[in-house]
Design a protein around this motif. Structure first.
Motif, mmCIF file in Angstrom:
data_model
loop_
_atom_site.group_PDB
_atom_site.id
_atom_site.type_symbol
_atom_site.label_atom_id
_atom_site.label_comp_id
_atom_site.label_asym_id
_atom_site.label_seq_id
_atom_site.Cartn_x
_atom_site.Cartn_y
_atom_site.Cartn_z
ATOM 1 N N GLN A 133 0.833 -1.205 0.000
ATOM 2 C CA GLN A 133 0.000 0.000 0.000
ATOM 3 C C GLN A 133 0.868 1.255 0.000
ATOM 4 O O GLN A 133 0.594 2.210 -0.726
ATOM 5 N N LEU A 134 1.913 1.265 0.813
ATOM 6 C CA LEU A 134 2.813 2.418 0.854
ATOM 7 C C LEU A 134 3.469 2.656 -0.501
ATOM 8 O O LEU A 134 3.572 3.788 -0.967
ATOM 9 N N GLN A 135 3.904 1.572 -1.149
ATOM 10 C CA GLN A 135 4.523 1.704 -2.472
ATOM 11 C C GLN A 135 3.509 2.216 -3.494
ATOM 12 O O GLN A 135 3.832 3.037 -4.349
ATOM 13 N N LYS A 136 2.276 1.724 -3.374
ATOM 14 C CA LYS A 136 1.221 2.168 -4.290
ATOM 15 C C LYS A 136 0.942 3.662 -4.120
ATOM 16 O O LYS A 136 0.625 4.357 -5.077
ATOM 17 N N GLU A 137 1.079 4.143 -2.880
ATOM 18 C CA GLU A 137 0.839 5.561 -2.603
ATOM 19 C C GLU A 137 2.047 6.433 -2.948
ATOM 20 O O GLU A 137 2.038 7.631 -2.733
ATOM 21 N N GLY A 138 3.112 5.811 -3.437
ATOM 22 C CA GLY A 138 4.280 6.572 -3.873
ATOM 23 C C GLY A 138 5.407 6.684 -2.874
ATOM 24 O O GLY A 138 6.400 7.351 -3.136
ATOM 25 N N TYR A 139 5.280 6.037 -1.741
ATOM 26 C CA TYR A 139 6.361 6.071 -0.762
ATOM 27 C C TYR A 139 7.467 5.118 -1.205
ATOM 28 O O TYR A 139 7.208 4.027 -1.712
#
Length: 186
Positions: A133-139
């Motif tokens: 989820q974090l990667q999907k949000e650009g983190y």
């Protein structure tokens, strides 16, 4: 550590290492045989001296290398967190196995291990989902940050309270519950 003594008996060390590596003898059998002699023999002294050398080198590295100390401390903290999870799960009986028979004690200990493993698998699956989820949000998720994540947190586990077996729980396509939104801790 007597380096000259180790050099003098290097061939014996090589033979022992080759025997263990090739599977001719297991390490446990070798130690049992060496301990069964009435007096320590030369090979036992050589192995002890080599062990002292390895330990001395490790201690020197530990004292001189701050990153190594940090890595070891991180792992120790994870071990403590696992221990704390087991203590938290073992809430009945004050952490004491009160069974008299060994078989009953083993069953109790295995149940605690099973429950601990269930919690750790659950946590690992959801930690992976959080990272996705974090990667999907650009983190950006750095691999070094993963070293600090433990699968043993237990603050979210309700071991005594109300249990709800609601059949209407909506699962995502991957079969998991939706992640809760982050809590603002300001």
């Amino acid at each position: 550590v007597n380096i000259d003594y180790l050099k003098k008996h290097a061939d014996e060390l090589k033979r022992v290492a080759a025997s263990v590596l090739t599977g001719t003898v297991t390490a446990s059998l070798l130690i049992n045989k060496l301990q069964s002699y009435p007096r320590q023999n030369n090979l036992m002294y050589v192995l002890q001296s080599y062990g002292q050398l390895v330990k001395t080198i490790f201690i020197c590295k530990y004292l001189l290398q701050l990153p190594l100390r940090h890595r070891i401390n991180t792992q120790l903290n994870k071990g403590e967190q696992l221990h704390n999870l087991r203590v938290y799960l073992w809430f009945g009986g004050d952490g004491i196995i009160r069974k008299k028979q060994e078989k009953q004690q083993q069953v109790t200990a295995r149940c605690l291990n099973l429950l601990t493993n269930i919690v750790m698998v659950w946590n690992t699956v959801y930690i992976q989902e959080i990272l996705k989820q974090l990667q999907k949000e650009g983190y950006q998720v750095d691999e070094k940050d993963l070293e600090h994540i433990s699968p043993a947190p237990f603050e979210h586990i309700n071991r005594l309270g109300k249990y709800d077996f609601n059949d209407e729980i909506r699962l995502q396509e991957n079969g998991l519950r939706a992640l809760r939104p982050p809590v603002d801790k300001r």
